[in-house]
Design a protein around this motif. Structure first.
Motif, short mmCIF file in Angstrom:
data_model
loop_
_atom_site.label_atom_id
_atom_site.label_comp_id
_atom_site.label_asym_id
_atom_site.label_seq_id
_atom_site.Cartn_x
_atom_site.Cartn_y
_atom_site.Cartn_z
N PRO A 21 33.74 48.96 50.20
CA PRO A 21 32.77 47.99 49.66
C PRO A 21 31.31 48.38 49.89
O PRO A 21 30.46 48.13 49.03
N GLU A 68 34.89 46.48 40.01
CA GLU A 68 35.86 46.35 41.11
C GLU A 68 37.09 47.22 40.87
O GLU A 68 37.59 47.90 41.78
N ARG A 101 33.85 35.78 39.98
CA ARG A 101 35.10 36.27 40.56
C ARG A 101 36.19 35.21 40.55
O ARG A 101 37.36 35.53 40.71
#
Length: 340
Positions: free
Chosen positions: A243, A233, A213
């Protein structure tokens, strides 16, 4: 202008479910140095050992999902090809498989014989990996070189974060996510960790929980795991998922090497034991349903999840020939840059 061909390229499939055809296909696939990236003598030894038992087991798996028209992957890829013919107005639309038939060599030499000098090469892989994208490019270069073809290529780059691809994913998956479900698992094809390390000159790769990330742009460009997480994502954002409603895993391990985690098999057990009853599974590394989706997830994965305490596993189909994907692929292919 009608002399600019679009060449769709997918992984491929055995010619039939016979053990002999499956053995031939696996031998071609696994002997690719971009798939098993060790020196030839060791690769030959490893593949020869795999081919003792694996073809029979794989033939049984293929037989369980084979359609009357043939391999699902090939049939669905041909349907996409036919749909693209109606939207690609620049020239012919062809389909090749990296392994098996129709081969890149067969298709490229045929296009050359027709006077085609410009080809948009479209590897149908959203995320970059040497074992998918690079091997297609190198095989195309080999064919051009060995057959002395006067041909220039534009290249469809990995499209893991492109809005057109993500919007098509949303359109194709929405009917399934609008139903009642407890959790969505986004299961991507796995890779040995060494494939990632080899492409990372920064030393950043797999050095922490959030390394993918926080990857710099130059690392992200060739990091398969980071691109998978980015696809997941961005898709979850577009779908408005919280989430806790979704997670990512990696499937299809082969051999004893360490592969990227978390493993889909382990995740299916965890979700079943955590009380998830209605599970949806998407496989966004594939644009066409194949043995890895239909058999590995749709059959074996479902059995495993139910044994772990779950009630139902719904496999969300791949993009296949969904109209939104056809439109997206046209747009992405038309802006593909020339390959140096």
């Amino acid at each position: 202008m009608t002399d600019h061909a679009l060449l769709l390229v997918n992984l491929g499939s055995p010619a039939s479910t016979s053990v002999a055809d499956v053995r031939s296909y696996l031998n071609q696939f696994l002997m690719d140095p971009y798939v098993i990236d060790v020196p030839w003598p060791l690769r030959r030894l490893i593949v020869s050992l795999i081919l003792i038992r694996r073809p029979a087991a794989s033939a049984h798996a293929y037989a369980s999902i084979w359609w009357d028209e043939g391999s699902p992957l090939v049939v669905l890829s041909k349907r996409l090809q036919e749909a693209m013919k109606a939207s690609w107005t620049h020239g012919p639309v062809e389909l090749a498989m990296r392994y098996g038939e129709p081969s890149l060599q067969t298709v490229l030499t045929r296009l050359a014989s027709q006077g085609i000098k410009q080809v948009t090469l479209a590897p149908l892989y959203p995320q970059f990996a040497d074992s998918t994208t690079t091997t297609v490019i190198e095989e195309a270069k080999r064919v051009v070189r060995e057959h002395q073809l006067a041909m220039r290529f534009s290249l469809l780059p990995p499209f893991y974060d492109q809005p057109e691809y993500l919007d098509a994913l949303v359109d194709s998956a929405k009917p399934y996510l609008e139903q009642d479900f407890d959790h969505l698992l986004l299961s991507f094809h796995g890779l040995p960790e060494r494939h990632l390390h080899k492409l990372d000159p920064s030393g950043h790769c797999l050095k922490g929980v959030d390394c993918c990330r926080t990857a710099a742009p130059e690392v992200l460009a060739t990091c398969y795991r980071a691109q998978c997480l980015r696809s997941a994502e961005l898709f979850a954002q577009r779908m408005g998922l919280k989430p806790e409603q979704w997670s990512v895993s990696f499937q299809s391990r082969l051999g004893r090497a360490k592969w990227i985690e978390p493993y889909t098999e382990a995740r299916l057990d965890e979700l079943g034991k955590q009380g998830v009853k209605k599970l949806l599974v998407m496989c966004p590394a594939f644009v066409a349903d194949c043995i890895e989706t239909l058999e590995e997830i749709g059959d074996r994965g479902r059995e495993q999840f139910i044994e772990a305490g779950g009630e139902s596993l719904q496999l969300v189909p791949c993009l296949n020939d969904h109209p939104s994907w056809v439109a997206a692929l046209k747009t992405l292919s038309e802006r593909a840059p020339l390959m140096l």
